[in-house]
Scaffold this active site. Structure first.
Site, mmCIF file in Angstrom:
data_model
loop_
_atom_site.group_PDB
_atom_site.id
_atom_site.type_symbol
_atom_site.label_atom_id
_atom_site.label_comp_id
_atom_site.label_asym_id
_atom_site.label_seq_id
_atom_site.Cartn_x
_atom_site.Cartn_y
_atom_site.Cartn_z
ATOM 1 N N SER A 199 21.355 13.602 3.204
ATOM 2 C CA SER A 199 20.005 13.589 2.630
ATOM 3 C C SER A 199 19.992 14.134 1.206
ATOM 4 O O SER A 199 18.931 14.158 0.571
ATOM 5 C CB SER A 199 19.057 14.422 3.499
ATOM 6 O OG SER A 199 19.508 15.775 3.579
ATOM 7 N N ASN A 232 17.522 24.293 10.487
ATOM 8 C CA ASN A 232 16.237 23.883 11.059
ATOM 9 C C ASN A 232 15.071 24.656 10.436
ATOM 10 O O ASN A 232 14.058 24.073 10.030
ATOM 11 C CB ASN A 232 16.239 24.089 12.577
ATOM 12 C CG ASN A 232 17.229 23.189 13.285
ATOM 13 O OD1 ASN A 232 17.918 22.395 12.657
ATOM 14 N ND2 ASN A 232 17.313 23.321 14.604
ATOM 15 N N THR A 290 -24.987 -3.874 -3.593
ATOM 16 C CA THR A 290 -24.634 -3.788 -2.180
ATOM 17 C C THR A 290 -24.136 -5.173 -1.788
ATOM 18 O O THR A 290 -24.687 -6.182 -2.247
ATOM 19 C CB THR A 290 -25.827 -3.404 -1.293
ATOM 20 O OG1 THR A 290 -26.847 -4.407 -1.404
ATOM 21 C CG2 THR A 290 -26.403 -2.052 -1.706
ATOM 22 N N HIS A 291 -23.081 -5.239 -0.984
ATOM 23 C CA HIS A 291 -22.451 -6.518 -0.637
ATOM 24 C C HIS A 291 -22.019 -7.273 -1.898
ATOM 25 O O HIS A 291 -21.949 -8.507 -1.895
ATOM 26 C CB HIS A 291 -23.395 -7.391 0.193
ATOM 27 C CG HIS A 291 -23.946 -6.708 1.390
ATOM 28 N ND1 HIS A 291 -23.262 -6.557 2.577
ATOM 29 C CD2 HIS A 291 -25.142 -6.081 1.591
ATOM 30 C CE1 HIS A 291 -23.999 -5.898 3.453
ATOM 31 N NE2 HIS A 291 -25.141 -5.583 2.878
ATOM 32 N N SER A 335 -0.789 -11.601 -21.179
ATOM 33 C CA SER A 335 -0.141 -12.679 -20.444
ATOM 34 C C SER A 335 0.967 -13.277 -21.297
ATOM 35 O O SER A 335 0.822 -13.415 -22.520
ATOM 36 C CB SER A 335 -1.163 -13.758 -20.083
ATOM 37 O OG SER A 335 -0.521 -14.939 -19.651
ATOM 38 N N LYS A 387 -5.570 -13.273 -22.798
ATOM 39 C CA LYS A 387 -5.715 -12.406 -21.619
ATOM 40 C C LYS A 387 -5.505 -10.934 -21.961
ATOM 41 O O LYS A 387 -4.651 -10.569 -22.752
ATOM 42 C CB LYS A 387 -4.712 -12.818 -20.539
ATOM 43 C CG LYS A 387 -4.966 -14.172 -19.903
ATOM 44 C CD LYS A 387 -6.231 -14.194 -19.100
ATOM 45 C CE LYS A 387 -6.157 -13.307 -17.871
ATOM 46 N NZ LYS A 387 -5.124 -13.730 -16.908
ATOM 47 N N ASN A 419 -5.203 -7.868 -19.246
ATOM 48 C CA ASN A 419 -5.201 -7.581 -17.813
ATOM 49 C C ASN A 419 -5.266 -6.077 -17.536
ATOM 50 O O ASN A 419 -4.514 -5.307 -18.139
ATOM 51 C CB ASN A 419 -3.940 -8.165 -17.165
ATOM 52 C CG ASN A 419 -3.831 -9.665 -17.381
ATOM 53 O OD1 ASN A 419 -4.828 -10.375 -17.348
ATOM 54 N ND2 ASN A 419 -2.616 -10.148 -17.610
ATOM 55 N N GLU A 465 -4.997 -2.245 -11.402
ATOM 56 C CA GLU A 465 -4.457 -3.072 -10.320
ATOM 57 C C GLU A 465 -3.305 -2.364 -9.615
ATOM 58 O O GLU A 465 -3.153 -2.462 -8.389
ATOM 59 C CB GLU A 465 -4.010 -4.424 -10.876
ATOM 60 C CG GLU A 465 -5.178 -5.296 -11.333
ATOM 61 C CD GLU A 465 -4.723 -6.570 -12.041
ATOM 62 O OE1 GLU A 465 -3.491 -6.735 -12.210
ATOM 63 O OE2 GLU A 465 -5.579 -7.373 -12.422
ATOM 64 N N TYR A 525 13.576 20.692 16.715
ATOM 65 C CA TYR A 525 14.075 19.863 15.615
ATOM 66 C C TYR A 525 14.803 18.620 16.121
ATOM 67 O O TYR A 525 15.572 18.669 17.087
ATOM 68 C CB TYR A 525 15.015 20.664 14.713
ATOM 69 C CG TYR A 525 15.494 19.848 13.527
ATOM 70 C CD1 TYR A 525 14.684 19.712 12.397
ATOM 71 C CD2 TYR A 525 16.711 19.183 13.556
ATOM 72 C CE1 TYR A 525 15.086 18.937 11.323
ATOM 73 C CE2 TYR A 525 17.121 18.413 12.492
ATOM 74 C CZ TYR A 525 16.309 18.287 11.380
ATOM 75 O OH TYR A 525 16.721 17.514 10.317
ATOM 76 N N GLN A 555 14.109 13.744 9.252
ATOM 77 C CA GLN A 555 14.637 13.463 7.919
ATOM 78 C C GLN A 555 14.003 12.209 7.320
ATOM 79 O O GLN A 555 13.868 12.084 6.103
ATOM 80 C CB GLN A 555 16.158 13.301 7.999
ATOM 81 C CG GLN A 555 16.849 13.092 6.661
ATOM 82 C CD GLN A 555 18.358 13.197 6.794
ATOM 83 O OE1 GLN A 555 18.890 14.246 7.133
ATOM 84 N NE2 GLN A 555 19.047 12.094 6.524
#
Length: 598
Positions: free
Chosen positions: A63, A150, A195-196, A318, A324, A326, A331, A358, A363
């Site tokens: 690890s 542990n 709303t909606h 773009s 464009k 963006n 996003e 444990y 892990q």
């Protein structure tokens, strides 16, 4: 003490014990295995094994590639444990000092990037202990007395996670500060509320920002409440049954700043990963809020809306379409929210089938935890940069307001005249239908005012300017009260400085105001004055049209009364005269102030 004598004998050399009688064949076999294993690094658990580990298993088991980021916490925990061993007589003052100093030298190597990872360093605990023994000799082998990986890994993780949560809390504090500052500065900007995703009522840009600030405040409360549960000490629990040398766990907790005290049960202490799950849940909830915030701004910045414009610092173009711009930062925040939610589900799935104490399964939670913490930290800071540099376009927001959004105001006016709301709801709906049938809007039937519509909603938490500014002050009071928590204020200042630098970079690249949290609106004072004049002219024009419309309705009503001889007192959809339900409609429409009378 027997333990002290044993520790001293370890310094002089290995302890010899009587060997059991074995067959020649067995002895040869053991020598052969030992010869094959010669030169292999010694493992902390190697005494039980004589065979060589499959190289694939070495990689599968290790690890260190990800838990090495906890090197500082591992060293701090080991230094505190060395002091506790000294306190209970296992280490002498000199031995404890040598170990603490050797660990400090190991830390310096990590800081300088000079720490050399070697084969056999399967995790951060193994690597640090191996290096400690190289630096100070066999006395370094005493450090692990009574301690298990542990309780060690659980301690390291809690310390690391606590520090990271303090950092994230500071970043979240800065994000809320930006929302409060902008809300106060831009309280006069009106926009449609949805709303909606359909236009619903008039709201304020500031009210929208404070909506998300309220969500972030709840996130901060959740974070604050879980900090003591994260900072609870497992060290001293051993593998599962406790420490046999009477180490003072309260002393260790104080040394490490564990504000939650010590874990009450040794079996639970080494198997508890609730603090990780709780962090992942907090993170997933925060990311849901950031994702919804980002989605709103993505919509508002689209060409169809144009309410806001993202800074060049947080947008891309773009490769094909030169026009464009963006909103990639927004996003990506929206996308990473799903990733964090997946990490939570993954960790829950890992933990659900693990038996008591444990298990190596745990892990698998670490990488999910590290990824979540990094993602949330980045997203909150990016969100702060976006919100501190985004431009508003008030004139486009006003264009988004439509007269039918005032239908509720009409119903509420009638309520003030004593008519039950359920009836006024139908009446107002009939007015909207009449406007649709005539190919006009409610503006053509009345002189309404969007600002007055917002100002009427003056309850606590409402959309009036007074209420929004009150919300800002409450948020600031909350942040001031919580700012005393260790590390939060400093972390918040660091994020604010970063946002200021980003704003400066944005100014150089795209003309955004360089001063931290100095917000730019696309209109000017002169433009606002011009818009007010146009609004007054439009209202005067509508007033004249309304007079003519009212006269025409009176003539039509008289004709209908003569021809039908029917009672028309409830026929609002046909008659403006009866629509007013026994109050003077003419005086309501023709001699009223810009806002509906109270």
């Amino acid at each position: 003490m027997k333990s002290s004598l044993m520790a001293k004998s370890l310094l002089k050399g290995p302890i010899t014990v009587a060997k059991p009688v074995v067959s020649v064949r067995h002895a040869v076999s053991k020598r052969s295995v030992a010869a094959k294993a010669e030169g292999e690094p010694k493992k902390l658990w190697g005494g039980r094994f004589t065979g060589k580990t499959d190289p694939l298993m070495e990689k599968f088991n290790e690890s260190l590639p990800f838990d090495k980021r906890m090197w500082a916490e591992d060293i701090r925990g080991s230094q505190a444990y060395a002091k506790a061993l000294n306190k209970c007589g296992i280490l002498t003052d000199e031995e404890a000092a040598i170990i603490v100093d050797g660990l400090s030298k190991t830390a310096e190597e990590w800081k300088a990037g000079a720490f050399v990872i070697k084969a056999g360093d399967e995790d951060i605990h193994t690597a640090n202990e191996r290096r400690l023994i190289e630096l100070i000799g066999p006395v370094g082998g005493k450090l692990h007395t009574g301690r298990s990986r542990n309780d060690q890994v659980a301690t390291d993780t809690r310390m690391w996670l606590y520090n990271e949560m303090i950092t994230i809390r500071g970043a979240l504090n800065s994000l809320m500060k930006v929302a409060a500052d902008r809300s106060e500065a831009e309280v006069d900007i009106l926009m449609p509320g949805f709303t909606h995703l359909q236009p619903a009522m008039t709201v304020r840009w500031s009210h929208w920002m404070m909506c998300y600030a309220a969500m972030w405040q709840r996130d901060d409360m959740r974070l604050r409440d879980m900090l003591p549960r994260i900072a609870t000490l497992p060290l001293g629990s051993g593998a599962l049954a406790g420490n046999p040398f009477g180490v003072d766990r309260q002393f260790i907790a104080k040394e490490l700043g564990m504000i939650g005290g010590v874990c009450p049960n040794s079996m639970d202490a080494v198997s508890d990963r609730d603090f990780v799950l709780e962090t992942l849940f907090f993170s997933a909830t925060l990311m849901v809020h950031l994702s919804r915030w980002a989605e709103d701004l993505i919509i508002y910045s689209s060409g169809a809306f144009g309410y806001v414009q993202c800074s060049d610092a947080y947008a891309t173009g773009s490769s094909l379409m030169p026009q464009k711009k963006n909103p990639d930062a927004l996003e990506l925040i929206r996308g990473k929210a799903g990733r964090v939610q997946g990490n939570l589900c993954g960790a829950l799935a890992v933990m659900k089938g693990c038996p008591t104490t444990y298990n190596k399964d745990f892990q698998e939670c670490w990488e999910l935890m590290y990824d979540t913490v990094d993602t949330v930290n980045d997203c909150v800071r990016i969100a702060t940069g976006v919100l501190s540099t985004i431009k508003t376009r008030p004139e486009r927001m006003l264009m988004g307001l439509s007269p039918d959004m005032l239908a509720t105001d009409l119903a509420e006016y009638l309520v003030r005249k004593g008519i039950p709301f359920r009836e006024t709801h139908h009446i107002s709906g009939a007015a909207v239908k009449m406007a649709e049938d005539r190919g006009c809007t409610l503006f053509d039937l009345s002189v309404w005012d969007y600002n007055m519509s917002a100002e009427k909603r003056d309850t606590e938490g409402g959309v009036s300017s007074r209420s929004v500014l009150e919300q800002v002050q409450k948020l600031r009071k909350y942040m001031e009260d919580e700012g005393g928590l260790t590390g939060v204020a400093a972390a918040a200042e660091g994020v604010a400085a970063t946002a200021g630098a980003l704003a400066g970079e944005a100014a150089a690249a795209g003309g955004v105001a360089a001063t931290t949290f100095q917000f730019e609106m696309c209109d000017t004072a002169a433009e606002r004055e011009r818009m007010e004049e146009m609004k007054k002219m439009e209202e005067a024009k509508k007033l004249e049209e309304l007079r003519q419309l009212y006269d025409e309705e009176l003539r039509r009503e008289a004709e209908m009364e003569r021809s039908s001889n029917q009672q028309t007192s409830v026929r609002f959809s046909i008659s403006f005269k009866q629509f007013n339900f026994n109050f003077d409609l003419g005086s309501f429409f023709l001699s009223r102030a810009p806002g509906p009378p109270m």
